[in-house]
Write a protein that holds these residues in place. Structure first.
Motif, PDB file in Angstrom:
ATOM      1  N   LEU A  58     -26.033 -16.764 -78.543  1.00 30.24           N
ATOM      2  CA  LEU A  58     -25.088 -15.899 -79.244  1.00 30.24           C
ATOM      3  C   LEU A  58     -25.472 -15.729 -80.708  1.00 30.24           C
ATOM      4  N   ASP A 153     -22.765 -10.829 -71.562  1.00 29.33           N
ATOM      5  CA  ASP A 153     -23.109  -9.639 -72.347  1.00 29.33           C
ATOM      6  C   ASP A 153     -21.992  -9.233 -73.298  1.00 29.33           C
ATOM      7  N   ASN A 156     -22.333  -9.915 -76.981  1.00 33.64           N
ATOM      8  CA  ASN A 156     -23.189  -9.039 -77.777  1.00 33.64           C
ATOM      9  C   ASN A 156     -22.478  -7.743 -78.143  1.00 33.64           C
ATOM     10  N   PRO A 159     -18.883  -9.236 -80.390  1.00 37.72           N
ATOM     11  CA  PRO A 159     -19.212 -10.582 -80.876  1.00 37.72           C
ATOM     12  C   PRO A 159     -17.997 -11.284 -81.465  1.00 37.72           C
TER      13      PRO A 159
END
Length: 258
Positions: A58, A153, A156, A159
């Protein structure tokens, strides 16, 4: 002697705690993972294991104290995002449950119910039967693995940050909840239409021969028609259920788009 500063401890906590909150929220709401038959320790262990695997990939976490108001706001935001992700697929199961209840009520099988520990209430057998089929298909299509991949995912596209999630996130969830229930009507429509025709036929029969006891022949007749229709449509349900899951993943991509 090994010493740790408060900044280092806070960085470790934020590195693990904030992603864990989102992952546990998904496990608590998503179908298959949130089942009551799965022990709580297993769910927490799965969440911790996923966090250990995902956290090193991350982006850097915000430099904010975990126990501060801003840190608690981030924690609450991660929980809401996780609930939203799990809610997308929980709605699909709710639609299948609604279709099962509609079929039960129209066919006279509404009395056939038992206690469901998942919903903590009485559940119709047709509803539970359709849910078992949908859950089996979801697992056979590796839906649980695709859900975990989408969860990874999401860090991303959305965040961990102190920036509030846009209003479009909640709006998309509301739109999905209203739109998905059309599919539940489509699932139940063949049986409901068949039962309507069967009831109309019984009505015509009783008008033509009033001496027939409607209660003696009507109930077994409607049950028999319902079972025959289910016998034909259950093998064909893989396609509509697969489309529901595809719609769910498509909606999840829209939901997590920045």
């Amino acid at each position: 002697m090994i010493e740790f500063t408060s900044a280092q401890i806070n960085a470790w906590l934020s590195f693990f705690l904030w992603p864990l909150a989102r992952i546990l929220a998904v496990i608590a709401t998503a179908p298959f993972f949130s089942n009551q038959s799965v022990p709580g320790t297993v769910k927490i262990g799965l969440g911790a294991a996923l966090t250990v695997m995902i956290a090193p990939t991350l982006p850097a976490m915000p430099d904010i104290q975990v126990g501060s108001m801003a840190g608690l706001f981030i924690l609450a935001q991660q929980v809401l995002i996780g609930i939203g992700i799990g809610f997308v697929f929980r709605m699909i199961i709710a639609v299948i449950e609604m279709a099962g209840d509609t079929i039960s009520m129209s066919s006279g099988l509404g009395f056939a119910a038992f206690f469901d520990p998942q919903s903590q209430g009485q559940t119709g057998v047709i509803r539970q039967f359709l849910v078992i089929i949908a859950t089996t298909l979801f697992v056979s299509l590796n839906g649980h693995l695709l859900l975990i991949s989408a969860l990874a995912d999401s860090f991303n596209s959305l965040p961990v940050s102190a920036t509030p999630v846009s209003a479009g996130f909640s709006r998309q969830l509301v739109y999905w909840g209203g739109n998905i229930f059309k599919s539940g009507v489509h699932l139940a429509l063949p049986v409901v239409a068949a039962m309507l025709i069967a009831n109309m036929a019984l009505g015509i029969l009783t008008r033509a021969a009033p001496q027939l006891n409607l209660f003696a022949i009507g109930f077994p007749f409607t049950l028999g028609v319902a079972f025959i229709i289910l016998l034909f449509i259950v093998p064909l349900m893989a396609g509509p259920l697969n489309n529901l899951f595809e719609q769910g993943f498509s909606e999840l991509r829209k939901l997590l788009s920045p």
